[in-house]
Design an enzyme around this catalytic site. Structure first.
Site, PDB file in Angstrom:
ATOM      1  N   GLU A 139       0.956  -1.303   0.041  1.00 42.73           N
ATOM      2  CA  GLU A 139       0.000   0.036  -0.104  1.00 42.73           C
ATOM      3  C   GLU A 139       0.719   1.331   0.030  1.00 42.73           C
ATOM      4  OE1 GLU A 139      -3.998   1.572   2.257  1.00 42.73           O
ATOM      5  OE2 GLU A 139      -2.625   0.593   3.411  1.00 42.73           O
ATOM      6  N   GLU A 309      -6.082  -3.005  12.764  1.00 43.47           N
ATOM      7  CA  GLU A 309      -5.775  -3.678  11.385  1.00 43.47           C
ATOM      8  C   GLU A 309      -6.765  -5.064  11.244  1.00 43.47           C
ATOM      9  OE1 GLU A 309      -3.519  -2.644   9.499  1.00 43.47           O
ATOM     10  OE2 GLU A 309      -3.029  -1.020  11.001  1.00 43.47           O
TER      11      GLU A 309
END
Length: 857
Positions: A139, A309
Site C-alpha cells: 500500500e 488492522e
C-alpha cells in the site's frame, strides 16, 4: 482493432477494457543475493478488441510475455517499460478479441532496502549473527514492484501464491498452506486461493519465523509470528487480536472473510502496520510488548494498532474504496472501530476520552489554510501516499463518531452492516456509505455529512447570551491565519448543549445549519456547556461572561473530555489571536487540581510550544512558570503508585514527572530521577514502568558523554522493542552539540534502522538545544537521506521544520525546499510551512506578553 490510448487521457489510471480476474503467482526469493525471480499467469477478461495491454510494473525486468486463450491460440508480446509512469505495455502482432485469456509473464526483481514492494529486513539473533528475511509492503501502489499487475484498488482478483524458498526457512502469505513439497532442493509452499481482493493487500513473508499456538475464533485460527527469540512478547498482542476479532464479527454481523489470521512482527517496517488480508504485518513496537515492563501508553498502542488492522479485514479488505481519494473509507473507519473494540475490551482505559488528544492533532492541521478535505482528488501515486495523515485517520474517525452519536449507535451499526453486505468483495464510494446509513437512520445523511467530508476545515461555534432567555450560536470556519474565504463556509453542526439550573442539568440537541441560530433557554440557567459529551468536531468560543460562569460553577462538574475540550479550544483560539495569551495563562491556573492525563496533555503541549519560541535568557522564567503549575500535581501524586490506582493515573504521573524535570528544569526532580534510575537498574520491578520513559528522558536532558555511552549501549542490547525505542530517542534529547552530532551521524551511517532514522532527525529538530544543528545536518545530507529513508519516513522527518520558529530560520527553510524543488506529495509541505508561519506569527504577536510574564516570575 482498438488501440490502447487511455494513457493519453490520464497517465496514472489504467485502461478499463482488460480486467484481471485471477493471479497464479510463483516467486522464488534469494535472500543472500537480494533478488527474486517470478512467473505468473493472469486470467483476463478482455472487454473489447485491442492490440495492447497496459499494466503496472516498476523496478522489474520482464523476460517474456505471452497470451493464450481456450482455443490454444498463443500470442507473444513486445514489451515496453515506462519507469516514469510505472507501467508496462504489451503490444501484440494480432488483434486480441473479447473473451477470457491467460497472460503468462516471466520476470526478475531485487529485494530492495526501501521498505516498500518486496524488500529485505535484517535482524541479529542472541549470538549477534545477522539474519535476513523478505517481506512485502504494497500500500498504496507498490505491488507493482513485486510482480506485474493491475495495481489499482478496483481491479480486484483472486490470488493463488506459490513461494519457492530455502528449506531452512518458512513462509507466510494471505491464506493457509494448501500443499508443501521439496523440489530440486527447494521448499515449495503453495497457498490456497484468496478471496477476491485488491493487489495492495497481497502479502508474502519469507525467513526464519516462529508462530504462537493458534487460538480459534470460530473457524479462524489466530497466530502471532516473530523472529526467533521474541515469542515471549506475544501474549498481550495475541489477547487483543482474539478479543477484537470476536468483537468485529459481532458488530459487523459478518464472519471474518479469510481462512486464517496471522499477525507478523517485522524488524524493519516503514508504517505502524499493514492490513494484508490474513497476514497482517507490524512494526515490532506495534505488536510485541512485555506487560510487566511496558507503560500504559505502550500497551495502549499495541491494542489500538492490532484492533485497527483487524477492523480492516472488513472495512478495506472485504469492501474496498474504488480509488485512493476514498482512502478515508478504510482508515477513518478502522480508527473509529479500533476505539470501539478497545473500549469494549478495556473500558477502564476510557479510550474515547483519550482519543480527544488524537482529535486535537487533526484540529491542528485542519485549522490551516493549506488543509484539504477528508476526501481529496488523487492522481499520482505520491499523492496517494500523502493521504495517510491525521485528516484521513483522526478527522475521519472524529466525524464518524459525531455522526454515530447524532443518529444513535444502534442505527449507525445497522447502517454499517447494510453497507458491508451490499458491497462485499467489491468496491464502494462515500455516497454508498451515506446511502446505507441514511436508510438505517431515515435521515438525509448526505446533506448532513458532505460538508464534513468534501470541504476543508471545521467550524468555530461562538456562544453568546441574548439577554437571559436565549443563547445565540454562530459558526464560521476556524483558521489560525486570517482567511477571507473562510467566512463563506458553513456546516450542518450537531450541537449538544448542557444547561446548569442550580443542581439540575437539562439538555438541548440542535442542528446548526445557518450562520446563526437562537436557542431559547428555560429560566434559572446559571451556566451552559457547548459540545456536551465532547464528540463534536468543532471548536467552541464562549463570550467572556459565559466562560466566567462555566469556571465559577466548578470544573469538577464537567466530564474529563469536556474539560479537555475547554482548554484545547482556549489554546487554539489563543494561537489564532482570538484569545489574548494572558487570558489563556490565567485559565490554566484553574487546572492545578486536574487529574486527567488528557487535559494535562494539552496544557503541557502549550508550554512546550512556548518553549520553542522563547530566547535562551527568557527560558528560566518559563521554566519557573511550568514548575509553579506542575510541581503541586507531582507532589500530590508522588513517585510511587498507590494500591488499586488505575493505569491512566500511572500514565499521568510519568508525563508530569517528565515535564517537571525537562520543561520545568527542576533540579530536585532531576536528582530524584537519577536515584530512581539506579534503583531500576538494580531491580527493574522496584520502579513503576510508567515513569521509566520520563526518567530516561530527564537523564538524557541533563546527561553527559558517559550517560550517552550507557544509553547507546542499552539501545543496542534492549530486551523489548519498547525499550529499544526509548533509549534510541533518548539520544536525541541530550543538550551537548557534540553528542547530538553523533546521534545525527548515526541516522545515515547505518547505526540505526532506516524505519527509525528519519524520526530521530525530526526529534533533534524538536530539541531547542539542537534544532539549528539538526537543520544544518538535514540540508547538508538531504540527498543521502532521500536515497536511504523510506518516503513515508522522509515526509514525517520534514515535519520537524515546524520547530524552527524564528523569522531567520523560517526564511531559510522556505529557500531550501524551494531551491531544491522538493515535493512531499499532496499538501504536506505547504502545511509544514504554514505551521511554521503560525509559530513565528505568534512569537511576533505575543512577544510583549511573554516578556511581561517573565518579568513577573
Amino acid at each position: 482493432m482498438t488501440p490502447d490510448t487511455t494513457a493519453t487521457v490520464d497517465p496514472y489510471r489504467l485502461p478499463r477494457h482488460v480486467i484481471p480476474t485471477r493471479y497464479d503467482l510463483r516467486l522464488e526469493p534469494d535472500l543472500t543475493a537480494a533478488t527474486f525471480s517470478g512467473r505468473e499467469t493472469i486470467t483476463l477478461r478482455v472487454e473489447q478488441v485491442t492490440s495492447a495491454i497496459t499494466m503496472n510494473a516498476v523496478d522489474l525486468t520482464i523476460a517474456s510475455a505471452e497470451l493464450d486463450d481456450q482455443t490454444g491460440r498463443r500470442l507473444s508480446a513486445a514489451i515496453e517499460l515506462d519507469e516514469s509512469l510505472q507501467r508496462c505495455q504489451l503490444r501484440f502482432p494480432e488483434s486480441v478479441r473479447p473473451g477470457e485469456w491467460r497472460l503468462h509473464l516471466v520476470f526478475q526483481g531485487k529485494l530492495n532496502d526501501q521498505l516498500r514492494g518486496f524488500y529485505r529486513s535484517t535482524y541479529k539473533d542472541q549470538s549477534g549473527t545477522t539474519h535476513t528475511l523478505a517481506a512485502t509492503q504494497f500500500e498504496a501502489t507498490d505491488a507493482r514492484r513485486a510482480f506485474p499487475c493491475w495495481d489499482e484498488p478496483d481491479f480486484k482478483a483472486v490470488f493463488a501464491t506459490t513461494l519457492v524458498i530455502d528449506p531452512a526457512l518458512t513462509a507466510v502469505s494471505n491464506t493457509q498452506v494448501a500443499a508443501e513439497s521439496i523440489d530440486a532442493g527447494k521448499k515449495v509452499m503453495r497457498f490456497a486461493d484468496s478471496i477476491k481482493m485488491s493487489t495492495y493487500l497481497v502479502a508474502f513473508i519469507v525467513g526464519r519465523m516462529e508462530a504462537t499456538k493458534p487460538i480459534p475464533v470460530g473457524k479462524t485460527a489466530v497466530r502471532l509470528w516473530t523472529v526467533p527469540g521474541k515469542q515471549p512478547l506475544t501474549p498481550f498482542g495475541h489477547e487483543i487480536a482474539v478479543a477484537s476479532l470476536k468483537f468485529f464479527e459481532g458488530y459487523y454481523g459478518i464472519p471474518y472473510p479469510g481462512d486464517k489470521l496471522d499477525l507478523l512482527a517485522i524488524p524493519d517496517f516503514a508504517s505502524g502496520a499493514m492490513e494484508n488480508l490474513g497476514a497482517i504485518t507490524f512494526r515490532e513496537t506495534a505488536l510485541l510488548v512485555d506487560p510487566a515492563s511496558g507503560t500504559h501508553g505502550e500497551l495502549e498502542r499495541v491494542a489500538d494498532v492490532v484492533a485497527h488492522e483487524n477492523a480492516h479485514m472488513w472495512f478495506g479488505d472485504l469492501v474496498t474504496m474504488s480509488w485512493w481519494n476514498g482512502l478515508w473509507l478504510n482508515e477513518a473507519f478502522a480508527t473509529f472501530m479500533e476505539m470501539l473494540a478497545v473500549d469494549d475490551w478495556k473500558p477502564e482505559w476510557k479510550r474515547w476520552d483519550s482519543f480527544s488528544v488524537s482529535r486535537a492533532a487533526a484540529f491542528s492541521v485542519d485549522g490551516l489554510q493549506s488543509t484539504r478535505p477528508i476526501e481529496f482528488p488523487v492522481r499520482a501515486p505520491k499523492d496517494a501516499d500523502a493521504m495517510f495523515d491525521v485528516l484521513t485517520y483522526e478527522k475521519g474517525a472524529s466525524v464518524l463518531r459525531m455522526l454515530e452519536q447524532h443518529i444513535g449507535p444502534t442505527v449507525f451499526r445497522d447502517g454499517v452492516r447494510e453497507y458491508l453486505r451490499t458491497h462485499a468483495y467489491g468496491n464502494a464510494d462515500t455516497n454508498d456509505l451515506w446511502v446505507s446509513l441514511g436508510t438505517a437512520a431515515r435521515q438525509p445523511v448526505p446533506e448532513l455529512m458532505d460538508g464534513w467530508i468534501f470541504q476543508p476545515g471545521f467550524p468555530l461555534v461562538t456562544a453568546d447570551m441574548d439577554g437571559e432567555s436565549a443563547v445565540v450560536l454562530s459558526q464560521q470556519r476556524f483558521t489560525y491565519l486570517q482567511n477571507k474565504q473562510a467566512t463563506e463556509q458553513s456546516w450542518q453542526v450537531p450541537v449538544r448543549i448542557s444547561l446548569g439550573i442550580g443542581e439540575k442539568r437539562e439538555h438541548r440537541h440542535v442542528l446548526l445549519k445557518d450562520r446563526q441560530m437562537r436557542v431559547p433557554l428555560p429560566e434559572g440557567v446559571t451556566h451552559l456547556l457547548i459540545n456536551e459529551g465532547g464528540h463534536g468536531f468543532y471548536r467552541v468560543r464562549y463570550s467572556p461572561a459565559l466562560l466566567r460562569q462555566l469556571l465559577d460553577t466548578g470544573l469538577d462538574r464537567l466530564a474529563p473530555i469536556e474539560r479537555f475540550n475547554l482548554v484545547s479550544d482556549a489554546w487554539a483560539t489563543t494561537l489564532s489571536g482570538l484569545m489574548p495569551l494572558p487570558e489563556y495563562l490565567h485559565l490554566t491556573g484553574a487546572f492545578r487540581e486536574e487529574r486527567d492525563k488528557n487535559v494535562w496533555a494539552v496544557l503541557l503541549d502549550s508550554f512546550s510550544f512556548m518553549n520553542r519560541l522563547v530566547s535562551p535568557n527568557e527560558r528560566p522564567a518559563l521554566e519557573a512558570c511550568v514548575r509553579s503549575l506542575v510541581a503541586p500535581a507531582v507532589h500530590r501524586l508522588g513517585w510511587t503508585p498507590e494500591a488499586g490506582e488505575n493505569d491512566l493515573v500511572r500514565q499521568l504521573r510519568g508525563e508530569l514527572i517528565g515535564a517537571l524535570g525537562k520543561l520545568g528544569n527542576d533540579s530536585a526532580t532531576q536528582q530524584q530521577a537519577a536515584e530512581r534510575y539506579e534503583r531500576y537498574r538494580q531491580d527493574p520491578g522496584s520502579v513503576d514502568p510508567n515513569i521509566i520513559p520520563a526518567i530516561v528522558s530527564i537523564l538524557a536532558h541533563t546527561g553527559d558523554e558517559a550517560r550517552y555511552e550507557a544509553f547507546s549501549e542499552r539501545y543496542r542490547t534492549a530486551a523489548t522493542p519498547q525499550e529499544e525505542r526509548r533509549y534510541l530517542f533518548s539520544l536525541a534529547a541530550f543538550q551537548s552539540p557534540a553528542l547530538l552530532q553523533r546521534t545525527l551521524a548515526g541516522t545515515i551511517s547505518g547505526g540505526m534502522r532506516t524505519q527509525d532514522a528519519p524520526f530521530v532527525v525530526s526529534a533533534v529538530l524538536g530539541n531547542v538545544y539542537g534544532r539549528e544543528q539538526a537543520w544544518s545536518f538535514l540540508k547538508a545530507n538531504w540527498d543521502q537521506m532521500d536515497r536511504l529513508f523510506p518516503k513515508q519516513g522522509l515526509r514525517r522527518m520534514c515535519g520537524g521544520i515546524v520547530c524552527l520558529a524564528t523569522p531567520e530560520l523560517e526564511q531559510d527553510v522556505r529557500e531550501f525546499f524551494g531551491t531544491r524543488k522538493i515535493d512531499l506529495g499532496g499538501k504536506t509541505l505547504a502545511q509544514y510551512f504554514e505551521q511554521l508561519r503560525i509559530a513565528v506569527a505568534f512569537r511576533d504577536r505575543e512577544g510583549a506578553s511573554l516578556k511581561k510574564l517573565f518579568r513577573s516570575q
